[in-house]
Design a protein around this motif. Structure first.
Motif, PDB file in Angstrom:
ATOM      1  N   LEU A 213      26.814  28.446   2.835  1.00 32.01           N
ATOM      2  CA  LEU A 213      28.111  28.781   2.253  1.00 32.01           C
ATOM      3  C   LEU A 213      28.645  29.983   3.009  1.00 32.01           C
ATOM      4  O   LEU A 213      27.880  30.902   3.327  1.00 32.01           O
ATOM      5  N   THR A 214      29.931  29.979   3.342  1.00 28.16           N
ATOM      6  CA  THR A 214      30.504  31.157   3.989  1.00 28.16           C
ATOM      7  C   THR A 214      30.945  32.136   2.909  1.00 28.16           C
ATOM      8  O   THR A 214      31.117  31.760   1.750  1.00 28.16           O
ATOM      9  N   SER A 215      31.147  33.380   3.290  1.00 26.81           N
ATOM     10  CA  SER A 215      31.575  34.373   2.304  1.00 26.81           C
ATOM     11  C   SER A 215      32.950  34.020   1.734  1.00 26.81           C
ATOM     12  O   SER A 215      33.254  34.340   0.595  1.00 26.81           O
ATOM     13  N   GLU A 216      33.778  33.306   2.503  1.00 24.21           N
ATOM     14  CA  GLU A 216      35.084  32.866   2.014  1.00 24.21           C
ATOM     15  C   GLU A 216      34.961  31.727   0.992  1.00 24.21           C
ATOM     16  O   GLU A 216      35.850  31.517   0.186  1.00 24.21           O
ATOM     17  N   GLU A 217      33.861  30.989   1.048  1.00 27.05           N
ATOM     18  CA  GLU A 217      33.652  29.864   0.131  1.00 27.05           C
ATOM     19  C   GLU A 217      32.987  30.280  -1.186  1.00 27.05           C
ATOM     20  O   GLU A 217      32.874  29.472  -2.096  1.00 27.05           O
ATOM     21  N   ARG A 218      32.554  31.521  -1.279  1.00 31.14           N
ATOM     22  CA  ARG A 218      31.900  31.992  -2.507  1.00 31.14           C
ATOM     23  C   ARG A 218      32.819  31.786  -3.699  1.00 31.14           C
ATOM     24  O   ARG A 218      34.030  31.858  -3.586  1.00 31.14           O
ATOM     25  N   PHE A 219      32.242  31.556  -4.847  1.00 29.26           N
ATOM     26  CA  PHE A 219      33.007  31.423  -6.075  1.00 29.26           C
ATOM     27  C   PHE A 219      32.214  32.011  -7.217  1.00 29.26           C
ATOM     28  O   PHE A 219      31.016  32.256  -7.092  1.00 29.26           O
ATOM     29  N   THR A 220      32.894  32.277  -8.308  1.00 29.57           N
ATOM     30  CA  THR A 220      32.244  32.871  -9.464  1.00 29.57           C
ATOM     31  C   THR A 220      31.929  31.790 -10.491  1.00 29.57           C
ATOM     32  O   THR A 220      32.473  30.684 -10.442  1.00 29.57           O
ATOM     33  N   PHE A 221      31.088  32.131 -11.432  1.00 28.24           N
ATOM     34  CA  PHE A 221      30.744  31.204 -12.516  1.00 28.24           C
ATOM     35  C   PHE A 221      32.012  30.830 -13.280  1.00 28.24           C
ATOM     36  O   PHE A 221      32.199  29.682 -13.670  1.00 28.24           O
ATOM     37  N   HIS A 222      32.913  31.788 -13.464  1.00 31.57           N
ATOM     38  CA  HIS A 222      34.161  31.544 -14.193  1.00 31.57           C
ATOM     39  C   HIS A 222      35.071  30.565 -13.435  1.00 31.57           C
ATOM     40  O   HIS A 222      35.858  29.842 -14.044  1.00 31.57           O
ATOM     41  N   ASP A 223      34.955  30.526 -12.104  1.00 27.10           N
ATOM     42  CA  ASP A 223      35.749  29.582 -11.307  1.00 27.10           C
ATOM     43  C   ASP A 223      35.415  28.136 -11.646  1.00 27.10           C
ATOM     44  O   ASP A 223      36.234  27.236 -11.432  1.00 27.10           O
ATOM     45  N   LEU A 224      34.213  27.884 -12.168  1.00 29.51           N
ATOM     46  CA  LEU A 224      33.838  26.519 -12.535  1.00 29.51           C
ATOM     47  C   LEU A 224      34.735  25.980 -13.649  1.00 29.51           C
ATOM     48  O   LEU A 224      35.111  24.813 -13.648  1.00 29.51           O
ATOM     49  N   LYS A 225      35.103  26.829 -14.612  1.00 30.03           N
ATOM     50  CA  LYS A 225      36.011  26.400 -15.679  1.00 30.03           C
ATOM     51  C   LYS A 225      37.384  26.091 -15.087  1.00 30.03           C
ATOM     52  O   LYS A 225      37.999  25.086 -15.424  1.00 30.03           O
TER      53      LYS A 225
END
Length: 94
Positions: A45-57
């Motif tokens: 995963l690139t640092s630009e592709e990171r996401f948070t748990f909240h992004d899943l909602k």
């Protein structure tokens, strides 16, 4: 009851900790952040592709706008809709 769904856990929680105790919000958040860090370090995963748990909602609400999101009003739901609006004639086909 979770035990009927997964008797191997021997816990009343659907997603228990290793010792069968309740997973706290802090534990889930810490493990998610650690997983993201390890994925970036491994190159999966690139640092630009990171996401948070909240992004899943937000992803779920964006993909299923017509379905229930836990909000009673459209105004509350719009917070999570992150898709770009569809524009006529914007097809990239040649």
């Amino acid at each position: 009851m979770a035990q009927k769904l997964n008797p191997a856990t021997n816990s009343p929680y659907l997603f228990p900790d290793k010792d069968g105790s309740r997973l706290t919000e802090e534990k889930i958040s810490s493990r998610f952040k650690d997983t993201m860090r390890r994925l970036v370090e491994s190159g999966k995963l690139t640092s630009e592709e990171r996401f948070t748990f909240h992004d899943l909602k937000a992803k779920g609400v964006s993909d299923h706008e017509e379905q229930y999101s836990g909000h009673k009003t459209l105004k509350g739901k719009k917070i999570y809709i992150r898709k770009a609006p569809k524009v006529k004639g914007s097809s990239t086909r040649k």
